[in-house]
Design a protein around this motif. Structure first.
Motif, PDB file in Angstrom:
ATOM      1  N   GLU A  75     -15.723  11.172  -0.657  1.00 32.32           N
ATOM      2  CA  GLU A  75     -14.951  10.758  -1.746  1.00 32.32           C
ATOM      3  C   GLU A  75     -15.295  10.927  -3.229  1.00 32.32           C
ATOM      4  O   GLU A  75     -14.595  11.474  -4.032  1.00 32.32           O
ATOM      5  CB  GLU A  75     -14.431   9.136  -1.413  1.00 32.32           C
ATOM      6  N   LYS A 101       0.784  -1.271   0.098  1.00 31.92           N
ATOM      7  CA  LYS A 101       0.004  -0.096  -0.001  1.00 31.92           C
ATOM      8  C   LYS A 101       0.947   1.225   0.058  1.00 31.92           C
ATOM      9  O   LYS A 101       0.646   2.211  -0.955  1.00 31.92           O
ATOM     10  CB  LYS A 101      -0.854   0.060   1.377  1.00 31.92           C
ATOM     11  N   LYS A 139     -15.710   1.652  -3.717  1.00 26.24           N
ATOM     12  CA  LYS A 139     -15.287   2.263  -2.615  1.00 26.24           C
ATOM     13  C   LYS A 139     -16.111   2.324  -1.426  1.00 26.24           C
ATOM     14  O   LYS A 139     -17.609   2.095  -1.669  1.00 26.24           O
ATOM     15  CB  LYS A 139     -14.562   3.502  -3.044  1.00 26.24           C
ATOM     16  N   GLY A 140     -15.911   2.953  -0.018  1.00 24.28           N
ATOM     17  CA  GLY A 140     -16.626   2.954   0.838  1.00 24.28           C
ATOM     18  C   GLY A 140     -16.564   2.072   1.946  1.00 24.28           C
ATOM     19  O   GLY A 140     -17.560   2.139   2.907  1.00 24.28           O
ATOM     20  N   ARG A 141     -15.753   0.930   1.915  1.00 23.67           N
ATOM     21  CA  ARG A 141     -15.542   0.018   3.158  1.00 23.67           C
ATOM     22  C   ARG A 141     -15.307   0.859   4.512  1.00 23.67           C
ATOM     23  O   ARG A 141     -15.968   0.782   5.656  1.00 23.67           O
ATOM     24  CB  ARG A 141     -14.634  -0.937   2.815  1.00 23.67           C
ATOM     25  N   GLY A 142     -14.772   1.878   4.062  1.00 29.43           N
ATOM     26  CA  GLY A 142     -14.635   2.993   5.436  1.00 29.43           C
ATOM     27  C   GLY A 142     -15.549   3.798   5.576  1.00 29.43           C
ATOM     28  O   GLY A 142     -15.533   4.775   6.479  1.00 29.43           O
ATOM     29  N   GLY A 143     -16.573   3.691   4.959  1.00 31.27           N
ATOM     30  CA  GLY A 143     -17.634   4.526   4.971  1.00 31.27           C
ATOM     31  C   GLY A 143     -17.603   6.140   4.324  1.00 31.27           C
ATOM     32  O   GLY A 143     -18.464   6.891   4.727  1.00 31.27           O
ATOM     33  N   SER A 144     -16.533   6.163   3.708  1.00 30.47           N
ATOM     34  CA  SER A 144     -16.341   7.909   3.271  1.00 30.47           C
ATOM     35  C   SER A 144     -16.762   8.017   1.748  1.00 30.47           C
ATOM     36  O   SER A 144     -16.223   8.981   1.179  1.00 30.47           O
ATOM     37  CB  SER A 144     -14.973   8.351   3.599  1.00 30.47           C
ATOM     38  N   LYS A 199      -6.900  -6.253  -4.410  1.00 29.26           N
ATOM     39  CA  LYS A 199      -7.981  -5.442  -4.817  1.00 29.26           C
ATOM     40  C   LYS A 199      -8.420  -5.527  -6.265  1.00 29.26           C
ATOM     41  O   LYS A 199      -9.638  -5.125  -6.452  1.00 29.26           O
ATOM     42  CB  LYS A 199      -7.752  -3.932  -4.566  1.00 29.26           C
ATOM     43  N   ASP A 210      -6.492   8.228  -4.021  1.00 28.56           N
ATOM     44  CA  ASP A 210      -7.418   7.398  -2.930  1.00 28.56           C
ATOM     45  C   ASP A 210      -7.097   5.912  -3.370  1.00 28.56           C
ATOM     46  O   ASP A 210      -6.936   5.455  -4.396  1.00 28.56           O
ATOM     47  CB  ASP A 210      -8.841   7.537  -3.183  1.00 28.56           C
ATOM     48  N   GLY A 211      -7.491   5.240  -2.194  1.00 27.43           N
ATOM     49  CA  GLY A 211      -7.513   3.798  -2.484  1.00 27.43           C
ATOM     50  C   GLY A 211      -8.898   3.198  -2.878  1.00 27.43           C
ATOM     51  O   GLY A 211      -9.714   4.021  -3.178  1.00 27.43           O
ATOM     52  N   ALA A 212      -8.950   1.725  -2.837  1.00 27.53           N
ATOM     53  CA  ALA A 212     -10.199   1.303  -3.409  1.00 27.53           C
ATOM     54  C   ALA A 212     -10.516  -0.120  -2.788  1.00 27.53           C
ATOM     55  O   ALA A 212      -9.411  -0.669  -2.311  1.00 27.53           O
ATOM     56  CB  ALA A 212     -10.485   1.111  -4.972  1.00 27.53           C
ATOM     57  N   ASP A 213     -11.578  -0.615  -2.742  1.00 24.35           N
ATOM     58  CA  ASP A 213     -11.980  -1.768  -2.268  1.00 24.35           C
ATOM     59  C   ASP A 213     -11.698  -2.788  -3.203  1.00 24.35           C
ATOM     60  O   ASP A 213     -11.377  -3.917  -3.006  1.00 24.35           O
ATOM     61  CB  ASP A 213     -13.282  -1.809  -1.459  1.00 24.35           C
ATOM     62  N   THR A 221      -9.139   8.499   1.464  1.00 26.55           N
ATOM     63  CA  THR A 221      -9.415   7.799   3.018  1.00 26.55           C
ATOM     64  C   THR A 221      -9.076   6.420   3.131  1.00 26.55           C
ATOM     65  O   THR A 221      -9.521   5.841   2.058  1.00 26.55           O
ATOM     66  CB  THR A 221     -10.813   8.308   3.271  1.00 26.55           C
ATOM     67  N   SER A 258      -6.290   3.078   4.780  1.00 22.38           N
ATOM     68  CA  SER A 258      -5.122   2.646   5.089  1.00 22.38           C
ATOM     69  C   SER A 258      -4.332   2.804   4.060  1.00 22.38           C
ATOM     70  O   SER A 258      -2.733   2.765   4.294  1.00 22.38           O
ATOM     71  CB  SER A 258      -5.029   1.197   5.566  1.00 22.38           C
ATOM     72  N   THR A 259      -4.546   2.997   2.732  1.00 26.00           N
ATOM     73  CA  THR A 259      -3.359   3.202   1.608  1.00 26.00           C
ATOM     74  C   THR A 259      -3.328   4.758   1.547  1.00 26.00           C
ATOM     75  O   THR A 259      -2.163   5.053   1.443  1.00 26.00           O
ATOM     76  CB  THR A 259      -4.242   2.389   0.425  1.00 26.00           C
TER      77      THR A 259
HETATM   78  O1  LIG Z   1     -13.187   3.849  -0.010  1.00 29.22           O
HETATM   79  C1  LIG Z   1     -12.397   3.903   1.211  1.00 29.22           C
HETATM   80  C2  LIG Z   1     -12.959   4.433   2.399  1.00 29.22           C
HETATM   81  O2  LIG Z   1     -14.444   4.943   2.449  1.00 29.22           O
HETATM   82  C3  LIG Z   1     -11.171   3.569   1.149  1.00 29.22           C
HETATM   83  O3  LIG Z   1     -10.345   4.026  -0.028  1.00 29.22           O
HETATM   84  C4  LIG Z   1     -11.166   1.932   0.694  1.00 29.22           C
HETATM   85  O4  LIG Z   1     -12.056   1.313   1.580  1.00 29.22           O
HETATM   86  C5  LIG Z   1      -9.779   1.166   0.534  1.00 29.22           C
HETATM   87  O5  LIG Z   1      -9.302   1.269   1.764  1.00 29.22           O
HETATM   88  P1  LIG Z   1      -7.922   0.625   2.275  1.00 29.22           P
HETATM   89  O6  LIG Z   1      -6.960   1.572   1.584  1.00 29.22           O
HETATM   90  O7  LIG Z   1      -7.640   1.040   3.874  1.00 29.22           O
HETATM   91  O8  LIG Z   1      -8.046  -0.708   1.902  1.00 29.22           O
END
Ligand SMILES: O=C(CO)[C@H](O)[C@H](O)COP(=O)(O)O
Length: 259
Positions: free
Chosen positions: A126, A26, A117-122, A144, A104-107, A47, A49-50
């Motif tokens: 975003e 990451k 996206k949105g596992r972190g709820g944002s 991913k 930004d990261g992605a799921d 938003t 961890s990446t």
């Molecule tokens: O969309 C997101 C938060 O809403 C994150 O970017 C997505 O969940 C990836 O997160 P991580 O980098 O922790 O794997």
């Protein structure tokens, strides 16, 4: 697609190269993305961890004087707090409606660079910030990558208003019954073990759509979700990413949508 490992970005100890953790990957993807940032840019700060590695790297380069006059647009209160603590000057879309570049990261990422996206709820902030960006660089580790959206067994999140959220949850499940959809209200577990609805930065709830099969036409799925009263936004980011950076055990791959 090119594939290279930048020795500057890998851990200091060479022997660690074969034991890169997911967090190392990451960080490697994030550092590569920050190479796209130039002095004077308005930068969307993602938003997760990446993305947090990219925010740290931007602050490092600002401190070293290698970047100047950056204005960050955070996509969540978490990122806002991180960026403030690192001294990155911040603003918002009201003051800066055009963002030069977002990272930004992605799921999940499919072969056409569509994202979940949105596992972190944002997801809502975003999508607003990244939708206002001239360039949107997505940074992921190789876990991913999926053949189709929903293909990793993770959910497609949908932000909904709290009012009668179970009604909206049911409507969402019905919409994708053909894909074996199970729609679940996202909860968080309190210190006493009790569950309450997870609340987004915007005061809304999240319904997670778990899909057994491909949902087919993504644009049609997107429109159908957004037509439902009670839905605020969904976590499918279709046609938005301009560049994808993937870090894997065998190197870093950069893919440009228009390249
Ligand atoms: O969309 C997101 C938060 O809403 C994150 O970017 C997505 O969940 C990836 O997160 P991580 O980098 O922790 O794997």
């Amino acid at each position: 697609m090119g594939s290279t490992f930048d020795p500057l970005l890998t851990p200091a100890d060479d022997s660690a190269a074969v034991t890169l953790t997911q967090d190392d990957l990451k960080r490697i993807a994030a550092y590569k993305a920050v190479e796209y940032v130039e002095s004077g840019m308005v930068v969307g700060l993602g938003t997760g961890s990446t993305a947090k590695h990219a925010v740290s790297r931007i602050s490092e380069l600002l401190r070293e004087g290698k970047l100047r006059d950056i204005i960050g647009i955070p996509t969540s209160t978490t990122t806002h707090v991180q960026a403030i603590s690192l001294g990155i000057p911040l603003s918002d879309l009201d003051s800066h409606p055009v963002v030069d570049l977002s990272i930004d990261g992605a799921d999940e990422v499919d072969p056409a660079l569509n994202l979940v996206k949105g596992r972190g709820g944002s997801l809502l902030r975003e999508k607003m910030v990244e939708g206002a960006s001239k360039k949107f660089v997505v940074i992921v580790d190789e876990s991913k990558l999926v053949k189709h959206i929903g293909g990793s067994g993770l959910a497609v999140p949908v932000e909904v208003v709290p009012f009668c959220c179970n009604f909206t949850r049911g409507k969402l499940e019905e919409l994708f019954r053909g894909a074996g959809c199970k729609a679940k209200l996202r909860v968080k577990v309190g210190s006493g073990g009790g569950e309450t609805a997870a609340v987004t930065d915007n005061g809304n709830y999240v319904v997670d759509l778990y899909l057994e099969r491909d949902i087919g036409d993504l644009d049609a799925a997107s429109e159908a979700i957004l037509r439902l009263p009670g839905v605020v936004e969904h976590g499918m980011f279709l046609g938005m990413a301009t560049t994808l950076i993937v870090a894997g055990k065998f190197g870093v791959t950069v893919k440009d949508r228009f390249g």
